[in-house]
Design an enzyme around this catalytic site. Structure first.
Site, PDB file in Angstrom:
ATOM      1  N   HIS A  55     -66.764  73.787  62.964  1.00 29.99           N
ATOM      2  CA  HIS A  55     -66.514  72.500  63.617  1.00 29.99           C
ATOM      3  C   HIS A  55     -65.112  72.467  64.222  1.00 29.99           C
ATOM      4  O   HIS A  55     -64.935  72.134  65.402  1.00 29.99           O
ATOM      5  CB  HIS A  55     -66.679  71.381  62.585  1.00 29.99           C
ATOM      6  CG  HIS A  55     -66.446  70.008  63.119  1.00 29.99           C
ATOM      7  ND1 HIS A  55     -67.466  69.178  63.517  1.00 29.99           N
ATOM      8  CD2 HIS A  55     -65.295  69.302  63.311  1.00 29.99           C
ATOM      9  CE1 HIS A  55     -66.963  68.026  63.936  1.00 29.99           C
ATOM     10  NE2 HIS A  55     -65.641  68.076  63.813  1.00 29.99           N
ATOM     11  N   GLU A  56     -64.116  72.804  63.412  1.00 31.40           N
ATOM     12  CA  GLU A  56     -62.736  72.754  63.902  1.00 31.40           C
ATOM     13  C   GLU A  56     -62.488  73.803  64.982  1.00 31.40           C
ATOM     14  O   GLU A  56     -61.645  73.605  65.863  1.00 31.40           O
ATOM     15  CB  GLU A  56     -61.748  72.920  62.743  1.00 31.40           C
ATOM     16  CG  GLU A  56     -61.859  71.864  61.650  1.00 31.40           C
ATOM     17  CD  GLU A  56     -61.789  70.433  62.150  1.00 31.40           C
ATOM     18  OE1 GLU A  56     -61.209  70.189  63.228  1.00 31.40           O
ATOM     19  OE2 GLU A  56     -62.333  69.537  61.461  1.00 31.40           O
ATOM     20  N   GLU A  59     -64.694  65.476  70.424  1.00 27.43           N
ATOM     21  CA  GLU A  59     -65.702  65.580  69.365  1.00 27.43           C
ATOM     22  C   GLU A  59     -66.973  66.237  69.886  1.00 27.43           C
ATOM     23  O   GLU A  59     -67.663  66.939  69.148  1.00 27.43           O
ATOM     24  CB  GLU A  59     -66.004  64.204  68.784  1.00 27.43           C
ATOM     25  CG  GLU A  59     -66.726  64.241  67.454  1.00 27.43           C
ATOM     26  CD  GLU A  59     -65.955  64.923  66.331  1.00 27.43           C
ATOM     27  OE1 GLU A  59     -66.600  65.324  65.336  1.00 27.43           O
ATOM     28  OE2 GLU A  59     -64.709  65.063  66.430  1.00 27.43           O
ATOM     29  N   HIS A 109     -63.108  72.301  68.315  1.00 30.03           N
ATOM     30  CA  HIS A 109     -61.924  71.579  68.798  1.00 30.03           C
ATOM     31  C   HIS A 109     -60.881  72.562  69.346  1.00 30.03           C
ATOM     32  O   HIS A 109     -60.285  72.343  70.403  1.00 30.03           O
ATOM     33  CB  HIS A 109     -61.288  70.790  67.651  1.00 30.03           C
ATOM     34  CG  HIS A 109     -62.005  69.540  67.273  1.00 30.03           C
ATOM     35  ND1 HIS A 109     -62.262  68.523  68.164  1.00 30.03           N
ATOM     36  CD2 HIS A 109     -62.501  69.125  66.064  1.00 30.03           C
ATOM     37  CE1 HIS A 109     -62.882  67.530  67.534  1.00 30.03           C
ATOM     38  NE2 HIS A 109     -63.043  67.870  66.277  1.00 30.03           N
TER      39      HIS A 109
END
Length: 495
Positions: A262-263, A292, A266
């Site tokens: 997930h990160e 996001e 980003h």
């Protein structure tokens, strides 16, 4: 005069960006490295940097330069427009309020860590009350200057051009969808039976190695990035020095692994921003909903897809010695796409996650509008979650204390999570059309086709376009929640 005025502004905004980059590194350090005794000094450091940046932006000559400046071409014209927007927001706020807010946020965040550990809302209630009071003061000042409702003015700071009036019907429609989809998904899931758990152990050193290897495989360059540990996973730092964090559980490798993926989404966005406009407003990400969307298109759309799970199973077996039946893609799907009514937002599945965001949106909007007092937050939280998901938190650590955001002064931010999830589904649908071999590549652990499409259509666009126009350019239409609900139906409701 007009050209030199614009060049002077570019120089000034580059200095402001450098100050903000320094603050970003101090925030990262506070979460990942700083000893607990450094909190008070860190709050003063951050307040000083915030004050200096604010003074640079609100200096009297800035208004004169903005009035005189002209820029040619789409990118520079957009940059100048964003400069004017930043200046309008900044001049609405006195430096004393900016510094007081930064201090209060830093102090509250430190208290929150202990309050969460002890599940004791009373410990942080006073500090959070001060944070909310300062946020309301900020919202009122921005509202008067920008002609927006107070809560909308806060939202605009995270995702420009999106208001509560835009979000409310989207969330209401999703709440109606959830009422039908959630019990159906639970019923289908029950018929499929329980997943086989992955057999460990999962040593932290091996988890770290896998997390870094996978994030590098999907495109993160570690000569421009670090992976560390923190209480709350996040992506911070700067576009050329990205910092991602996670936390490890030796009994469950998925927490760290999926968090890092997930990160990494980003981080890839930050790394892909247009270098020609580094430290300029137009060179920044297009907002937090856009941001996001990039973490979720990597984690949820790509890495939890049937195709990528085929690749990931082999990695898990090689690293941890799991049984073949445990890492079969069908079993990993049952494990990592399990629908469950839970208390914790960061652990929520795709179907129930928006309910957590809807709850927070409604509560923070009520706090900013004065309809909800901080002292009443725990009971309002519990009532709201029970209405949405039919469950009631047993304590405040699993209720209103679970997130850092409000305690760190982030009001107007939460809607971005679900808007981003919806945008991710819409972008993935368009990417599959543009890149017909995308799923074949994912099955080999190859993210290059998807990343290349995102680099062109999202990352490399910086802030040239607002959220809706970015989606229009990439997918042919503004945000369409139907794409997200269609994705959920296909993944969870196909019997």
């Amino acid at each position: 005069m007009s050209t030199s005025a614009y060049e002077s502004l570019k120089s000034r905004f580059a200095r402001i960006a450098a100050l903000n980059e320094a603050a970003a590194m101090l925030h990262w350090d506070a979460s990942a490295m700083m000893p607990s005794g450094g909190g008070a000094a860190r709050g003063e450091q951050l307040a000083t940097l915030a004050g200096l940046a604010h003074e640079l932006l609100t200096a009297p000559e800035v208004a004169e330069e903005l009035a005189a400046a002209q820029a040619e071409g789409d990118w520079d014209s957009a940059n100048l427009s964003l400069m004017r927007r930043s200046h309008a927001r900044a001049t609405a706020l006195p430096t004393s309020l900016v510094e007081a807010t930064t201090r209060a946020n830093s102090a509250c965040e430190k208290i929150w860590r202990e309050a969460k550990a002890k599940a004791d809302f009373a410990m942080v209630r006073g500090a959070l009350t001060e944070v909310v009071a300062l946020q309301r003061e900020t919202a009122a000042a921005l509202s008067a200057a920008l002609g927006m409702a107070p809560y909308d003015a806060l939202m605009d700071g995270y995702q420009r051009g999106v208001t509560a009036a835009d979000v409310e019907p989207v969330f209401a429609a999703y709440e109606a969808f959830l009422a039908d989809a959630l019990p159906r998904a639970e019923e289908i899931q029950a018929r499929r039976g329980a997943a086989l758990p992955l057999s460990g152990p999962f040593p932290v050193t091996a988890q770290k190695a896998l997390c870094q290897a996978l994030s590098a495989r999907i495109g993160l360059e570690y000569d421009h990035a670090r992976l560390d540990e923190s209480l709350h996973p996040f992506c911070g730092g700067t576009p050329t020095d990205v910092r991602i964090t996670t936390f490890y559980d030796e009994a469950d490798a998925a927490k760290a692994l999926l968090g890092v993926l997930h990160e990494t989404g980003h981080a890839l966005y930050e790394r892909g921003l247009p270098g020609a406009y580094a430290r300029q407003p137009v060179g920044e990400a297009a907002g937090m909903a856009a941001h996001e969307s990039q973490s979720l298109i990597v984690e949820m759309q790509a890495c939890r897809s049937d195709a990528f799970l085929r690749f990931l199973g082999g990695e898990l077996r090689a690293r941890f010695g799991c049984e073949a039946t445990e890492v079969a893609p069908e079993n990993l799907a049952l494990l990592w796409r399990r629908v469950a009514r839970g208390f914790i937002r960061v652990d929520a599945d795709e179907i129930t996650y928006p309910a957590h965001v809807i709850l927070r949106f409604r509560l923070e909007k009520a706090m900013i509008e004065g309809a909800l007092q901080v002292a009443d937050l725990p009971s309002a939280w519990n009532d709201g979650l029970e209405k949405l998901l039919g469950i009631r938190p047993p304590n405040d650590a699993k209720g209103c204390l679970q997130d850092i955001h409000w305690h760190d002064g982030a009001f107007g931010y939460f809607p971005s999570y679900t808007l981003g999830a919806m945008a991710a589904a819409q972008l993935m649908k368009a990417a599959r059309v543009a890149e017909p071999g995308l799923d074949d590549a994912l099955a080999k652990g190859d993210m290059a086709p998807l990343l290349g499409w995102l680099r062109q259509n999202v990352h490399g666009q910086g802030s040239l376009l607002g959220f809706q126009d970015l989606l229009r350019a990439a997918t042919g239409k503004p945000l369409d929640p139907q794409d997200f609900m269609d994705h959920l139906r296909a993944r969870y409701l196909a019997a």
